[in-house]
Design an enzyme around this catalytic site. Sequence first.
Site, short mmCIF file in Angstrom:
data_model
loop_
_atom_site.label_atom_id
_atom_site.label_comp_id
_atom_site.label_asym_id
_atom_site.label_seq_id
_atom_site.Cartn_x
_atom_site.Cartn_y
_atom_site.Cartn_z
N LEU A 96 -17.89 -101.73 25.79
CA LEU A 96 -17.47 -100.18 26.03
C LEU A 96 -18.45 -99.32 26.22
O LEU A 96 -19.58 -99.43 25.96
CB LEU A 96 -17.04 -100.09 24.49
CG LEU A 96 -15.77 -100.82 23.83
CD1 LEU A 96 -15.70 -100.56 22.23
CD2 LEU A 96 -14.72 -100.79 24.32
N ASP A 198 -22.86 -101.75 6.93
CA ASP A 198 -24.08 -101.46 7.46
C ASP A 198 -24.03 -99.97 8.28
O ASP A 198 -24.33 -99.93 9.56
CB ASP A 198 -24.81 -102.44 8.51
CG ASP A 198 -26.19 -102.16 8.69
OD1 ASP A 198 -26.86 -101.38 7.98
OD2 ASP A 198 -26.67 -103.08 9.67
#
Length: 294
Positions: A96, A198
């Site tokens: 991406l 996270d």
Amino acid sequence: MNAWPAIAKQIAATTQQPFDPKTIKIIGGGCINQTYSVADDHRCFFVKINAADRFAMFAAEAAGLQEIIQSNTLRAPHPICWERDKQHAWLVLEYLDLNYRTHGNAEEFGKGLAAMHQTNAPQFGWTRDNTIGSTPQINTPSPDWPAFWRTNRLQYQLDLAQTKGYHGKLQRLGELLLEDFRQFFSSYSPRPSLLHGDLWNGNFSYDHTGQPVVFDPAVYHGDREADIAMTELFGGFPADFYSAYRHEYPLESGYNVRKVLYNLYHVLNHLNLFGGSYRHQAEEMMNYLLAEIR
């Protein structure tokens, strides 16, 4: 690196299209894995590589990304394949273009995370253990959130710190905190939400359309406040993110104290990963928490 022929072969087999890499470029930004973009004339992939004994870490990351994608809330890169040979383990992801940090839709990010946090499970934890950074993260399912966080998060990190030579005040404060742990939940009972796990500002970005994208997860089901707390730990997220999140899914009374409890886990993990500069911060956080319940 001699793993590339095996990686290319697995990409071709998984996607059922020939793949003969023409360019392999190192991508910076991580401190755990080697990362690359690898492309032929038509397709590009993002590849993480580590030692062979890190294969379970990559398999768990792939499963976490799949779980986020299946929630139909936030975008995450699709895992393509993962494997190991005698020397290396690898994880191949959808590539991406994420060079748009200042042009993204932070409001959409807040809404998407609120929706993801409303994806619930029967118990806290997850179907498998994974890692937080490179530290093992224990996700044994439990119906009892305070017990889960106490044992699988704080106690685990404190025990690890003990083995690394961090004794004395850190352990004394930790013992006192764990003794009175349930007081933080005397009037608060969270649901087991799907968490990124996270979620600091290095683990999200935006694509060229401004759509938010999350990556590098440490997925489990837990109190959604643990995700929100971590967004505040290392610099914070855009104001529009927080306002949109709270509009969709308001936080409950007591969050400002509990966020310290949740971020203590990450500070202890940084102590265990990166050394003693985090020790004082962890001790100050524990002093603050103990003052709130004593």
